[in-house]
Design a protein around this motif. Structure first.
Motif, PDB file in Angstrom:
ATOM      1  N   ASP A 502       0.847  -1.184   0.000  1.00  0.00           N
ATOM      2  CA  ASP A 502       0.000   0.000   0.000  1.00  0.00           C
ATOM      3  C   ASP A 502       0.886   1.239   0.000  1.00  0.00           C
ATOM      4  O   ASP A 502       2.097   1.166  -0.222  1.00  0.00           O
ATOM      5  N   GLU A 503       0.287   2.390   0.300  1.00  0.00           N
ATOM      6  CA  GLU A 503       0.998   3.662   0.204  1.00  0.00           C
ATOM      7  C   GLU A 503       2.222   3.734   1.114  1.00  0.00           C
ATOM      8  O   GLU A 503       3.231   4.340   0.781  1.00  0.00           O
ATOM      9  N   LYS A 504       2.158   3.118   2.287  1.00  0.00           N
ATOM     10  CA  LYS A 504       3.284   3.204   3.221  1.00  0.00           C
ATOM     11  C   LYS A 504       4.521   2.487   2.695  1.00  0.00           C
ATOM     12  O   LYS A 504       5.643   2.771   3.121  1.00  0.00           O
ATOM     13  N   ASP A 505       4.313   1.542   1.772  1.00  0.00           N
ATOM     14  CA  ASP A 505       5.455   0.821   1.202  1.00  0.00           C
ATOM     15  C   ASP A 505       6.129   1.595   0.073  1.00  0.00           C
ATOM     16  O   ASP A 505       7.251   1.272  -0.323  1.00  0.00           O
ATOM     17  N   ILE A 506       5.446   2.594  -0.475  1.00  0.00           N
ATOM     18  CA  ILE A 506       5.989   3.324  -1.610  1.00  0.00           C
ATOM     19  C   ILE A 506       7.266   4.071  -1.234  1.00  0.00           C
ATOM     20  O   ILE A 506       8.152   4.296  -2.057  1.00  0.00           O
ATOM     21  N   SER A 507       7.393   4.419   0.049  1.00  0.00           N
ATOM     22  CA  SER A 507       8.530   5.240   0.479  1.00  0.00           C
ATOM     23  C   SER A 507       9.838   4.456   0.578  1.00  0.00           C
ATOM     24  O   SER A 507      10.904   5.061   0.659  1.00  0.00           O
ATOM     25  N   ILE A 508       9.793   3.120   0.582  1.00  0.00           N
ATOM     26  CA  ILE A 508      11.032   2.365   0.746  1.00  0.00           C
ATOM     27  C   ILE A 508      11.862   2.454  -0.527  1.00  0.00           C
ATOM     28  O   ILE A 508      11.333   2.602  -1.629  1.00  0.00           O
TER      29      ILE A 508
END
Length: 557
Positions: A502-508
């Motif tokens: 989801d969106e929180k994984d995009i930052s990795i």
């Protein structure tokens, strides 16, 4: 007294036999290559494998191998040699990619144990863990290996290679127990004379393991009947239980144990009671597991009888292919001859080893992957026929010539062909991704006209990398013949939740991997926007003979 014009000194007779072995070994390769169009194997077809190598090179290597075989035929062979040699030869094939898409299923199931633990796997197998017509044993063992040693394909290859080498030892031991050391040694050696088998050992499948479990069932069951000790009864029950849970096709093959009982009970009355105890223990545990997952097992049986049983006729390979091209013809010839010798001798013990090959013929099973488990019995049949050659060194020469001939084809024709397949792109891309300083990999699959759902490529790619994979699955359009396709399971694919993000994984920090069936596939606009300014590397080998292609492009910052 009339002179014996047909008398031949022993040494002259031996020399003539050696010469015949050399001539036939070389002639067999020439004949098989000349008539390679008759091979209809679905993976290592001789018409395909010689497109990446030249026959004269194989012929030269074969000639050198035969010379070495003759030199080593003067030395006796030991069980230790069988294990070390079989293991060493199999390691040469660790470099091949996962060329059979079924590996994606077993990897996915195994990874659930690594990610969520054994309890989750036991509870969700057949529900949250997509299992198709697979039995749970091998995915469970693979998952435990991942849990203990980490998610590395090498550990799976070591494990499967150990099972293969142990099968060679068990083949030797069965031959020795039934007859003598020579029969056992020859049976074990000839198991290394099946070039196709080496291509299967490193793969994350269940066939090599199934061969081990079935062979161990025969060995331990006979030992338990003869010796009657609690240890052997326990080991026999365990081997049968593991066979039952490894692959459905082993269920009819386990009927060979009834033949073992008939042979041993003739002069050993307690054998019947011991057999009942063994079957009761193995059966009780197996039934308990089947009852625990009764609804799912019932669905699997329906699918097997409505789809796979009929499908075997469509996906078949000829006996000509299996027993002449994929198995060394010497093994086949001596196996057929052994039937005559055993019948002439009225050797009841021979039924133990000939039952499974004859059962395969009676059941009209013509898919080589389904008959891999009975290969040890076939090589024991060949060993039984080979013992009629009196000269020990000639027998050894034949055995070693078979092995060197098969290895020449497997290493210098089969292996280069398998590495030329586009599945190699997934392996090389995975290695490259591991060298990048990224935490995760976002994967996109592009639809094409392949008979395989492109989503399964993600699992096959995951086998070759340690990086976290992010993949949101969007169902693709299946082909019209999907219900009868051998690759139907790929279209019933369920995306594992460990890929979903989801969106929180995009930052990795991550790279982008695009898997498609064509090198020139057009990228959707949203992917082009995502990779703008990225570095890129392509893993695009020449398309192979199969419709399922995997071209890989890697993008990273």
């Amino acid at each position: 007294m009339l002179p014996n014009f047909f008398y031949m000194p022993p040494q002259t007779k031996k020399s003539n036999q050696v010469l015949l072995v050399v001539v036939f070994s070389l002639a067999v390769f020439v004949l098989l290559f000349t008539f390679r169009s008759f091979d209809d194997n679905r993976l290592t077809n001789w018409s395909w494998v010689f497109t990446v190598t030249t026959p004269w090179k194989i012929y030269l290597i074969l000639l050198i191998g035969i010379i070495l075989a003759y030199m080593f035929s003067r030395f006796s062979l030991s069980p230790t040699f069988l294990f070390i040699a079989s293991f060493a030869f199999a390691t040469l094939f660790w470099q091949e990619p996962e060329v059979i898409v079924d590996a994606g299923r077993y990897f996915t199931q195994a990874k659930h144990i690594e990610m969520y633990g054994i309890g989750y796997f036991v509870k969700e197998w057949g529900r949250g863990v997509f299992s198709w017509t697979d039995l749970p044993l091998m995915p469970f063992l693979y998952g435990v290996i991942f849990k203990i040693f980490g998610e590395t394909r090498l550990f799976i290859q070591v494990f499967n290679t150990c099972l293969f080498s142990l099968t060679v030892l068990l083949t030797y031991q069965i031959g020795k127990d039934l007859w003598d050391d020579e029969v056992g040694i020859a049976g074990g050696v000839l198991l290394m004379g099946i070039p196709y088998l080496f291509t299967q050992v490193p793969l994350m499948l269940v066939d090599t393991a199934s061969m081990f479990f079935l062979t161990s069932s025969v060995f331990t069951f006979r030992r338990a009947l003869v010796r009657g000790k609690i240890l052997w009864i326990g080991l026999s029950s365990l081997a049968i239980f593991l066979s039952i849970l490894s692959k459905y096709s082993l269920l009819p093959m386990l009927s060979v144990l009834s033949i073992v009982l008939l042979v041993e009970a003739k002069n050993n009355k307690p054998a019947i009671q011991r057999a009942i105890l063994i079957v009761f223990i193995a059966g009780a545990v197996s039934v308990a597991i089947f009852l625990y997952k009764y609804d799912f097992f019932r669905q699997q049986f329906k699918l097997i009888f409505s789809y796979q049983k009929a499908g075997l006729q469509r996906w078949s390979e000829s006996y000509l292919s299996t027993f002449l091209f994929q198995i060394h013809p010497f093994i086949t010839a001596f196996s057929v001859y052994s039937i005559y010798r055993a019948f002439k001798k009225r050797d009841l013990k021979y039924a133990v080893i000939c039952y499974l090959p004859l059962l395969m013929v009676l059941m009209d099973i013509k898919r080589i992957r389904y008959v891999i488990p009975l290969f040890p019995m076939l090589t024991l049949m060949a060993s039984y026929g080979l013992r009629e050659i009196r000269a020990v060194e000639v027998r050894r020469f034949i055995m070693l010539a078979v092995v060197t001939s098969s290895l020449a084809v497997a290493i210098f024709a089969y292996l280069p062909f398998l590495r030329s397949m586009t599945a190699e792109n997934l392996k090389e891309a995975g290695r490259f991704i591991d060298s990048l300083d990224v935490d995760g990999v976002e994967v996109f699959t592009l639809e094409g006209d392949s008979p395989v759902n492109p989503a399964i490529s993600v699992s096959l790619f995951d086998i070759h990398t340690r990086k976290r994979i992010l993949y949101n699955y969007h169902p693709a359009q299946p082909p019209e013949d999907v219900l009868t396709s051998a690759l139907r399971f790929t279209w019933e694919y369920e995306n594992p939740k460990y890929y979903v993000y989801d969106e929180k994984d995009i930052s990795i920090s991550k790279a982008v991997v695009i898997i498609s069936g064509r090198a020139d596939s057009d990228l959707p606009q949203h992917i082009r926007d995502k990779i703008k300014g990225y570095n890129s590397k392509e893993f695009i080998s020449t398309p192979d003979v199969f419709r399922y292609q995997t071209m890989v492009k890697v993008y990273w910052l």
